[in-house]
Each structure stands twice: as structure tokens, then as C-alpha cells.
Scaffold this active site. Structure first.
Site, PDB file in Angstrom:
ATOM      1  N   GLU A 141      10.181  -4.063   9.662  1.00 21.22           N
ATOM      2  CA  GLU A 141      10.482  -2.742   9.086  1.00 21.22           C
ATOM      3  C   GLU A 141      10.935  -1.761  10.157  1.00 21.22           C
ATOM      4  O   GLU A 141      10.324  -1.660  11.238  1.00 21.22           O
ATOM      5  CB  GLU A 141       9.237  -2.174   8.373  1.00 21.22           C
ATOM      6  CG  GLU A 141       9.484  -0.764   7.832  1.00 21.22           C
ATOM      7  CD  GLU A 141       8.484  -0.279   6.801  1.00 21.22           C
ATOM      8  OE1 GLU A 141       7.568  -1.032   6.438  1.00 21.22           O
ATOM      9  OE2 GLU A 141       8.636   0.887   6.363  1.00 21.22           O
ATOM     10  N   LYS A 169      -0.853  -9.413   2.912  1.00 22.64           N
ATOM     11  CA  LYS A 169       0.027  -8.944   3.991  1.00 22.64           C
ATOM     12  C   LYS A 169      -0.818  -8.159   4.986  1.00 22.64           C
ATOM     13  O   LYS A 169      -1.666  -7.351   4.585  1.00 22.64           O
ATOM     14  CB  LYS A 169       1.171  -8.082   3.452  1.00 22.64           C
ATOM     15  CG  LYS A 169       2.072  -7.546   4.590  1.00 22.64           C
ATOM     16  CD  LYS A 169       3.431  -7.066   4.098  1.00 22.64           C
ATOM     17  CE  LYS A 169       3.435  -5.708   3.474  1.00 22.64           C
ATOM     18  NZ  LYS A 169       2.933  -4.626   4.363  1.00 22.64           N
ATOM     19  N   ASP A 195      -1.003  -6.215  -0.026  1.00 23.73           N
ATOM     20  CA  ASP A 195      -1.259  -5.595   1.282  1.00 23.73           C
ATOM     21  C   ASP A 195      -2.758  -5.428   1.538  1.00 23.73           C
ATOM     22  O   ASP A 195      -3.477  -4.970   0.638  1.00 23.73           O
ATOM     23  CB  ASP A 195      -0.675  -4.176   1.255  1.00 23.73           C
ATOM     24  CG  ASP A 195       0.461  -3.997   2.223  1.00 23.73           C
ATOM     25  OD1 ASP A 195       0.557  -4.763   3.194  1.00 23.73           O
ATOM     26  OD2 ASP A 195       1.255  -3.063   2.004  1.00 23.73           O
ATOM     27  N   ASP A 205       0.835  -1.208   0.000  1.00 23.96           N
ATOM     28  CA  ASP A 205       0.000   0.000   0.000  1.00 23.96           C
ATOM     29  C   ASP A 205       0.874   1.264   0.000  1.00 23.96           C
ATOM     30  O   ASP A 205       0.367   2.383   0.016  1.00 23.96           O
ATOM     31  CB  ASP A 205      -1.022  -0.014   1.145  1.00 23.96           C
ATOM     32  CG  ASP A 205      -0.381  -0.059   2.513  1.00 23.96           C
ATOM     33  OD1 ASP A 205       0.863  -0.121   2.603  1.00 23.96           O
ATOM     34  OD2 ASP A 205      -1.132  -0.028   3.517  1.00 23.96           O
ATOM     35  N   SER A 206       2.206   1.063  -0.064  1.00 22.28           N
ATOM     36  CA  SER A 206       3.105   2.186  -0.339  1.00 22.28           C
ATOM     37  C   SER A 206       2.728   2.842  -1.660  1.00 22.28           C
ATOM     38  O   SER A 206       3.139   3.972  -1.941  1.00 22.28           O
ATOM     39  CB  SER A 206       4.567   1.707  -0.393  1.00 22.28           C
ATOM     40  OG  SER A 206       4.692   0.603  -1.278  1.00 22.28           O
ATOM     41  N   GLU A 255      -0.528  -5.764   8.451  1.00 19.86           N
ATOM     42  CA  GLU A 255       0.338  -5.001   9.360  1.00 19.86           C
ATOM     43  C   GLU A 255      -0.124  -5.181  10.802  1.00 19.86           C
ATOM     44  O   GLU A 255      -1.321  -5.112  11.084  1.00 19.86           O
ATOM     45  CB  GLU A 255       0.288  -3.504   9.015  1.00 19.86           C
ATOM     46  CG  GLU A 255       1.093  -3.150   7.790  1.00 19.86           C
ATOM     47  CD  GLU A 255       1.260  -1.647   7.603  1.00 19.86           C
ATOM     48  OE1 GLU A 255       1.034  -0.868   8.560  1.00 19.86           O
ATOM     49  OE2 GLU A 255       1.609  -1.253   6.485  1.00 19.86           O
TER      50      GLU A 255
HETATM   51  O1  KIV Z   1       3.642  -1.056   1.469  1.00 22.44           O
HETATM   52  C1  KIV Z   1       4.773  -1.527   1.250  1.00 22.44           C
HETATM   53  O2  KIV Z   1       5.352  -1.347   0.174  1.00 22.44           O
HETATM   54  C2  KIV Z   1       5.402  -2.320   2.290  1.00 22.44           C
HETATM   55  C3  KIV Z   1       6.831  -2.711   2.136  1.00 22.44           C
HETATM   56  C4  KIV Z   1       7.730  -1.560   2.064  1.00 22.44           C
HETATM   57  C5  KIV Z   1       7.243  -3.700   3.141  1.00 22.44           C
HETATM   58  O3  KIV Z   1       4.767  -2.607   3.256  1.00 22.44           O
END
Ligand code: KIV
Length: 240
Positions: free
Chosen positions: A164, A96, A66, A27-28, A98
């Protein structure tokens, strides 16, 4: 384990061909694709949209997507529904999640239903406001909390965990303690794998550059040069 983020078909295809093991649709993308200051505005529909494109570009690499901010604050049923949508509609092989201890039950609700989960502890960007910024976590006494989070994620059935923004010594300790692989970002060399945001790796993102980021090429300069050349040729009518 070599992991790189990807958000679209063309880049996913290049990363896959370069031998990346795991493509993470992070989600970056809220920051590097959409231009927000945080990852919080990203929606589930947007994650699915980008993941569909990445899956089309990936022949060999494992693809994880994510779960965006706001889902894990709700019931496990809501998260399960979202994870089912991700796997069904995008073709990703995992989601993923968090967070550590507070989301362990949610992770378990997914893994017991055979939805593979990649955990993510330490500096979890979805908690940026609670942390007061993108700040290293797990220093001093806070190390025990990050360790407990990682252990909780493993016990909940995650197949691997992203560490992270934590001190290198802590990630070494966590990696030694867990049986699942750890994938680090800003967590030193002691992890089983490393992940970078693709626009950082390629030097294309000119926003905040965390100290741990290594740019493997100066993408911005190359793009400026190539596009500048194109503009010049259009203007002096030497192209086409
Ligand atoms: O959102 C993302 O890209 C991430 C990675 C940097 C681990 O969570």
C-alpha cells in the site's frame, strides 16, 4: 487477483456475484463505516461481527479479515488466540496482519499453525501516527526498508502481501523479488492484483480521496437522486 473490501452481507453478495476473487474485511471499516479519522479504534469483536456478515454473503470469494490495531503489539500467543477466534467465529479463511520485519515472528506463529496470513506492508494505516499522516512510504532510501518488510512477510509464511502507498517502481521490484503474489493499493500497476475500498470504488465515500482511487460509479450522486426522489414522493403523497 481482484480484491475488494466488504463489510456487510448485501455488498459481499454483490461483489461475490460480480466475480471478485477476494473479499477483504478491512479495518478501514473504522473510517468508512464507523466514521473515525483512522482505523485505530476498531476492535476484534467488531471485525468478527462484520466478517460473519461478509462470509454469509460470499459463495465463491475467499474472505480475509484484518487483525485490528493493538493485537500485534502484544505476544504471539495473544495474536494466535485472536486469529483462532476470527477463523472459528467468523468463517473467514485468512487473517491480514499489518507490518513487516517487526511482526514477522508473529506471522510465523500463525502460519506454522496453519492459519493463512495475508501480509500488508508500505503505508500501513495502523501506523498512521508514526508516519505523521497517510503518507506514501518507501521513497528514496526508505525503499530498502519496505523491500525488507515484504521479504520478511514472505519468509514468515504469508500466502500474499498487500503493498500500500509505495512508488510503482518499488512495487514492481518487490513483485519480481517475491514468489508470493502482491496485491497493490496506491502502488502502481506492477502488482499481481489490486485492491480497492468498496465505498471508494462505488463513489460512496465522500471523505479524503487518495489520488490513486478510481471511482467506477458516482454512488453518492445516485443515492442522493434516489433518496431525493423517494422523499419527494412521500411528501407529495404519490408514494405509496
Ligand atoms: O483496511 C483495509 O481496507 C485495507 C485495504 C485497503 C488493503 O487494509
Amino acid at each position: 487477483i481482484v480484491c475488494v473490501t466488504a463489510y456487510d452481507y448485501t455488498v459481499a453478495k454483490l461483489l461475490d456475484a460480480a466475480g471478485v476473487d477476494m473479499l477483504l474485511v478491512g479495518d478501514s471499516l473504522g473510517m468508512v463505516v464507523q466514521g473515525h479519522d483512522t482505523t485505530l479504534p476498531v476492535t476484534l469483536d467488531q471485525m468478527i461481527y462484520h466478517t460473519q456478515a461478509v462470509v454469509r454473503g460470499s459463495e465463491k470469494a475467499f474472505v480475509a479479515c484484518d487483525l485490528p490495531f493493538g493485537l500485534c503489539h502484544r505476544s504471539s500467543d495473544v495474536v494466535l488466540e485472536a486469529a483462532i477466534r476470527v477463523l472459528k467465529e467468523s468463517g473467514a479463511q485468512a487473517v491480514k496482519v499489518e507490518g513487516g520485519v517487526p511482526v514477522a515472528q508473529t506471522i510465523q506463529a500463525l502460519t506454522t499453525r496453519h492459519i493463512p496470513v495475508l501480509g500488508h506492508v508500505g503505508l500501513t494505516p495502523q501506523s498512521v501516527h508514526a508516519f505523521g499522516g497517510f503518507k506514501v512510504q518507501g521513497r528514496g532510501e526508505a525503499a530498502d526498508r519496505v523491500l525488507a518488510d515484504a521479504v520478511a512477510v514472505e519468509e514468515a509464511g504469508a500466502f500474499a502481501v498487500v503493498l500500500e502507498g509505495i512508488p510503482a517502481r518499488l512495487s514492481e521490484k518487490i513483485s519480481a523479488r517475491l514468489t508470493i503474489p502482491t496485491i497493490g493499493i496506491g502502488a502502481g500497476p506492477g502488482c499481481d492484483g489490486q485492491v480497492l475500498v468498496v465505498y471508494d470504488l462505488l463513489g460512496l465515500y465522500d471523505g479524503v480521496k487518495p489520488r490513486f482511487v478510481k471511482r467506477y460509479m458516482d454512488g453518492s450522486a445516485l443515492v442522493r437522486q434516489a433518496v431525493g426522489h423517494f422523499a419527494e414522493e412521500v411528501r407529495n403523497r404519490s408514494f405509496p
